[in-house]
Design a protein around this motif. Structure first.
Motif, short mmCIF file in Angstrom:
data_model
loop_
_atom_site.label_atom_id
_atom_site.label_comp_id
_atom_site.label_asym_id
_atom_site.label_seq_id
_atom_site.Cartn_x
_atom_site.Cartn_y
_atom_site.Cartn_z
N VAL A 178 0.86 -1.19 0.00
CA VAL A 178 0.00 0.00 0.00
C VAL A 178 0.89 1.24 0.00
O VAL A 178 1.60 1.49 0.97
N PRO A 179 0.89 2.02 -1.09
CA PRO A 179 1.74 3.20 -1.16
C PRO A 179 1.09 4.43 -0.55
O PRO A 179 -0.11 4.41 -0.22
N ALA A 180 1.87 5.49 -0.42
CA ALA A 180 1.33 6.76 0.04
C ALA A 180 1.26 7.79 -1.08
O ALA A 180 0.58 8.80 -0.95
N GLY A 181 1.99 7.55 -2.18
CA GLY A 181 1.92 8.43 -3.33
C GLY A 181 2.92 9.56 -3.31
O GLY A 181 3.57 9.84 -2.31
N PRO A 182 3.04 10.26 -4.45
CA PRO A 182 4.01 11.35 -4.57
C PRO A 182 3.46 12.68 -4.04
O PRO A 182 2.24 12.91 -4.08
N MET A 183 4.36 13.53 -3.58
CA MET A 183 3.95 14.88 -3.21
C MET A 183 3.49 15.63 -4.47
O MET A 183 3.80 15.23 -5.60
N THR A 184 2.72 16.68 -4.26
CA THR A 184 2.29 17.48 -5.40
C THR A 184 3.50 18.17 -6.04
O THR A 184 4.55 18.31 -5.43
N THR A 185 3.32 18.61 -7.27
CA THR A 185 4.42 19.20 -8.02
C THR A 185 4.88 20.51 -7.40
O THR A 185 4.06 21.38 -7.08
N GLY A 186 6.20 20.63 -7.22
CA GLY A 186 6.79 21.86 -6.70
C GLY A 186 7.65 22.51 -7.75
O GLY A 186 7.30 22.55 -8.94
N LEU A 187 8.80 23.01 -7.34
CA LEU A 187 9.74 23.61 -8.28
C LEU A 187 10.12 22.57 -9.33
O LEU A 187 10.45 21.43 -8.99
N PRO A 188 10.05 22.91 -10.62
CA PRO A 188 10.40 21.93 -11.64
C PRO A 188 11.79 21.33 -11.42
O PRO A 188 12.72 22.03 -11.01
N ASN A 189 11.91 20.03 -11.69
CA ASN A 189 13.16 19.34 -11.40
C ASN A 189 14.34 19.89 -12.21
O ASN A 189 15.46 19.92 -11.72
N ASP A 190 14.08 20.33 -13.45
CA ASP A 190 15.20 20.88 -14.23
C ASP A 190 15.68 22.19 -13.66
O ASP A 190 16.87 22.52 -13.72
N GLU A 191 14.77 22.97 -13.05
CA GLU A 191 15.17 24.22 -12.41
C GLU A 191 15.99 23.93 -11.15
O GLU A 191 16.99 24.60 -10.87
N LYS A 192 15.56 22.93 -10.39
CA LYS A 192 16.34 22.50 -9.21
C LYS A 192 17.74 22.09 -9.63
O LYS A 192 18.74 22.48 -9.01
N SER A 193 17.84 21.30 -10.71
CA SER A 193 19.15 20.85 -11.20
C SER A 193 20.00 22.04 -11.65
O SER A 193 21.21 22.07 -11.42
N ARG A 194 19.36 23.03 -12.29
CA ARG A 194 20.10 24.22 -12.76
C ARG A 194 20.72 24.97 -11.58
O ARG A 194 21.89 25.37 -11.62
N VAL A 195 19.95 25.12 -10.51
CA VAL A 195 20.46 25.83 -9.33
C VAL A 195 21.59 25.03 -8.68
O VAL A 195 22.58 25.60 -8.22
#
Length: 606
Positions: A178-195
């Motif tokens: 039984v999973p709990a699921g993913p958090m809702t979308t936040g800062l885009p992952n490519d932007e996180k990677s850029r920073v």
């Protein structure tokens, strides 16, 4: 549709190779199942301890084996986002069980650590071994022998593989995850990677980096990139351990709770007391394991599962190899572009059609074994669905869409993003390794460059900061294997290598350690075995040796004379700094007992 000939051939080879161990496993499982209702074998004092806190009516039911009892194994803690939602699940499961005349008890908890917190820290050296510890802890909970089925609450990196090992070790019992699921979308992952890359270059400070990270990892649920945690959820669904459509529903939603209630009721329906007895060890077979590998390739999943799937399979007496995984990669096209293999996150993947559309497309071409058993019944066709909440608050399933809602994220089988899955085995005079190329540009699939040697990731990070790596090179980061220091992920190297690649240098990583499920655009030959501490060839590489990594041909070579290589003494280093602190001393027996990476790096299966 019958299975694709390539899929069928690999499956048949696994079946043949596994016969001796699988037959012994099934014999043990059937012997345990034949003993009947398990509480009946307990003495009165045993049973009294087992239901001491129950109500009188519950005690009567458990004493007489009148109703099935679910054992809940939970990875709940309230520090980590993925596991915090599980706080309320036991109460939900107990209530759902009572509604259909059953009972449920929390059988035990398991540790759940976060690789995101421990990246680059001493605690990361406990991470891989926590998988086997989780299996042991779950085994302790189920050993009380009070249960007719097990419900496993787990999501993240080592937790789910550890729980699967436990479920298959107690394979005479039905098991639902039984999973709990993913958090809702936040800062885009490519932007996180850029920073992150800007921080690695010294162009932004810690405050800016922390702000970006906090906007990305911002609430309850798993991280939204497609790393090991979300690869776990894909695996549990495509292998039949989840209820159909359960993987990627966000925490705290009515549909998420409805799926949890449904899973509890279904677990009670498939015990030996009913008419649909589905013991986990019988349900999961060689075809289920192959389906998991196919799903991993089709979605560009985590490299960590080249370890975990091997260990999980062995728990069921099934011998899966890297060669099997590599050959299946050649047969399975990439259908998903989820970060780091694209810009989308798992919420976008789910919105595009998610697991239901993916399974439907793979079944079209016979790339999955459709005739498997699952916790939902027989056949994967039932998982080709779109899951919704009905007006009465129950789960409703409709056929998966015929077309992807976003072809840039999830493609059809006729128009894949690439012809293969991108997880391949490399072999050569350095040993065996794994590489993930689904996010690596084709012009980087072959790298030939001189070795620059490091014995921990901090050394390489410092060399980058000092400006010593502005050139073509292969970073050889060794003494990072399971016996050396627990095989930590080396994800902290990703930003520096990404910066150097963006500057135009031809760079690659060669290591007996691991990279994250977020392994991205830099070619990385990982999980090298034999590892350096065992005297493997990686310990004979010298500074400046030319290394050729060829992901097209599947080769990994140090370009030196064979006689010269054989005459070199393997380098030895002082690893005492890895033996103490942050609990590492407690895991010394695990480091001594760990098997090689190409057998799952497990202390349980050698």
């Amino acid at each position: 549709m019958s299975a694709d000939a390539r899929i069928a051939a690999v499956t048949a080879r696994i079946v043949e190779r596994s016969k001796p161990t699988r037959e012994r496993y099934l014999a043990r499982l059937r012997s345990a199942a034949a003993k009947g209702a398990h509480r009946s074998v307990l003495g009165c004092a045993n049973l009294a301890h087992g239901f001491a806190v129950c109500s009188p009516s519950e005690k009567d039911a458990l004493a007489g084996d009148q109703v099935p009892n679910l054992g809940i194994i939970t990875s709940y803690n309230d520090m980590l986002s993925a596991h915090q939602p599980f706080e309320t699940y036991p109460a939900i499961i107990r209530e759902a069980a009572k509604q259909v005349g059953g009972l449920a008890q929390v059988a035990g908890g398991v540790p759940a650590m976060c690789d995101g917190v421990t990246q680059g820290q001493p605690g990361m050296e406990l991470s891989l071994f926590s998988r086997d510890l989780i299996a042991m802890a779950a085994g302790v909970g189920l050993s009380h022998n009070m249960f007719d089925a097990a419900v496993f609450l787990g999501v993240c990196d080592k937790i789910v593989p550890g729980l699967v090992i436990a479920a298959l070790s107690f394979g005479h019992l039905p098991a639902i995850f039984v999973p709990a699921g993913p958090m809702t979308t936040g800062l885009p992952n490519d932007e996180k990677s850029r920073v992150r890359q800007l921080y690695a270059e010294g162009k932004v400070g810690r405050a800016e980096l922390l702000e970006a990270e906090s906007k990305s990892y911002h609430g309850p649920g798993t991280c939204t990139f497609y790393g090991t945690a979300n690869s776990n959820q894909m695996l549990m669904e495509i292998m039949g351990f989840h209820m159909p459509g359960a993987s990627f529903i966000n925490p705290g939603t009515p549909l998420r709770e409805a799926l949890t209630r449904e899973a509890a009721k279904r677990a009670l329906a498939i015990t030996a007391m009913g008419n649909e007895f589905t013991p986990a060890g019988e349900m999961i077979d060689e075809r289920s394991i192959v389906n998991g590998v196919v799903g991993l390739h089709a979605t560009g999943g985590s490299t960590n599962h080249t370890l975990h799937l091997l260990a999980m399979a062995r728990a069921a007496g099934i011998v899966l190899t890297w060669q099997d995984i590599s050959e299946l990669s050649d047969a399975v096209p990439l259908l998903a572009r989820v970060y780091p293999n694209g810009l989308a996150d798992v919420n976008h993947f789910h919105a595009a059609g998610g697991m239901g559309f993916l399974i439907k497309e793979l079944l079209k071409k016979g790339l999955l074994h459709g005739d498997v058993r699952t916790v939902y019944g027989h056949g994967l066709e039932a998982y080709s669905i779109d899951v919704k909440l009905g007006s009465d608050g129950t789960v409703v399933r409709e056929p998966a869409p015929d077309k992807s809602h976003d072809p840039k994220v999830l493609s059809s089988i006729e128009t894949p993003f690439q012809a293969n899955g991108g997880l391949k085995m490399l072999r050569g005079n350095i040993g065996k390794a794994v590489i993930k190329i689904s996010a690596v540009k084709p012009d980087r699939h072959i790298i030939e460059a001189p070795a620059v040697i490091f014995h921990d990731q901090a050394e390489m990070q410092q060399a980058f900061k000092d400006g010593k790596l502005n050139r073509d090179f292969v970073a050889v980061v060794r003494f990072q294997g399971p016996k050396a220091n627990g095989m930590p992920e080396l994800h902290k190297l990703t930003p520096a290598l990404g910066v150097l690649q963006d500057r135009g240098f031809r760079v690659a990583l060669l290591t007996d350690g691991r990279m994250s499920g977020a392994s991205g655009k830099v070619p990385a030959a990982i999980h090298v075995t034999p590892e350096a501490v065992e005297g493997g060839p990686i310990a004979r590489i010298q500074e400046g040796d030319m290394i050729r990594l060829d992901a097209v041909a599947g080769t990994l070579e140090v370009l030196v004379d064979a006689a010269d290589m054989a005459e070199r003494e393997p380098v030895k280093v002082d690893l005492s700094d890895n033996e103490f602190g942050m609990g590492r001393e407690l895991f010394a027996p695990f480091r001594r007992a760990a098997g090689p990476a190409d057998r799952g790096a497990s202390v349980l299966f050698g």
